[in-house]
Design a protein around this motif. Sequence first.
Motif, short mmCIF file in Angstrom:
data_model
loop_
_atom_site.label_atom_id
_atom_site.label_comp_id
_atom_site.label_asym_id
_atom_site.label_seq_id
_atom_site.Cartn_x
_atom_site.Cartn_y
_atom_site.Cartn_z
N CYS A 67 120.01 51.83 73.44
CA CYS A 67 121.03 50.74 73.28
C CYS A 67 122.02 51.13 72.09
O CYS A 67 123.13 51.02 72.12
CB CYS A 67 120.39 49.40 73.05
N LYS A 68 121.34 51.48 70.98
CA LYS A 68 122.16 51.75 69.71
C LYS A 68 122.97 53.11 70.26
O LYS A 68 123.87 53.38 69.70
CB LYS A 68 121.03 52.39 68.60
N LYS A 72 125.89 50.11 70.77
CA LYS A 72 125.53 48.47 70.52
C LYS A 72 125.24 48.34 69.21
O LYS A 72 124.45 49.17 68.57
CB LYS A 72 124.64 47.99 71.60
N ASP A 73 125.41 47.07 68.76
CA ASP A 73 124.80 46.75 67.51
C ASP A 73 123.41 46.56 67.23
O ASP A 73 122.73 45.64 68.36
CB ASP A 73 125.58 45.17 67.02
N ALA A 74 122.64 47.06 66.63
CA ALA A 74 121.40 47.35 66.43
C ALA A 74 120.66 45.66 66.20
O ALA A 74 119.66 45.45 66.70
CB ALA A 74 120.73 47.94 65.44
N HIS A 75 121.31 44.73 65.59
CA HIS A 75 120.92 43.54 65.15
C HIS A 75 121.13 42.40 66.13
O HIS A 75 120.30 41.66 65.97
CB HIS A 75 121.19 43.35 63.55
N THR A 76 122.47 42.56 66.82
CA THR A 76 122.69 41.61 67.24
C THR A 76 122.68 41.58 68.90
O THR A 76 123.02 40.76 69.77
CB THR A 76 124.35 41.11 67.16
N GLU A 77 122.51 43.02 69.48
CA GLU A 77 122.89 43.32 70.77
C GLU A 77 121.15 44.01 71.35
O GLU A 77 120.91 43.85 72.42
CB GLU A 77 123.85 44.07 71.07
N CYS A 78 120.74 44.94 70.43
CA CYS A 78 119.63 45.74 70.87
C CYS A 78 118.20 45.11 70.68
O CYS A 78 117.46 45.64 69.82
CB CYS A 78 119.75 46.92 70.40
#
Length: 110
Positions: A67-68, A72-78
Amino acid sequence: DLLLSNSCIPFVGSTEGLDFRTLLLDEERGRLLVGAKDHIFLLNLVDVNKNIKKIYWPAAKEKVELCKLAGKDAHTECANFIRVLQPYNRTHVYVCGTGAFHPLCGYIEL
């Protein structure tokens, strides 16, 4: 206003900003199931801060890394954002989460 009038009991079981989105009311057992980021909470309807049960259900590490890498954003999407809480039968709830863009589902025994 609700806090000042003692008309509510705020849930203080989590201070981690877990992005609560999915709710399932289980009136028969007096519980509220709450889907959040990487967690499922089972709360007492009388006092949401009493006997809190928490299930930690994160996305697989390799899915988070993919995902990263996809930008994608690690805190809000992954993460595994719980999106489905559905009664299955008298003893189980069907649960689905985003799984860091690789959806996964399972059953929770109540």
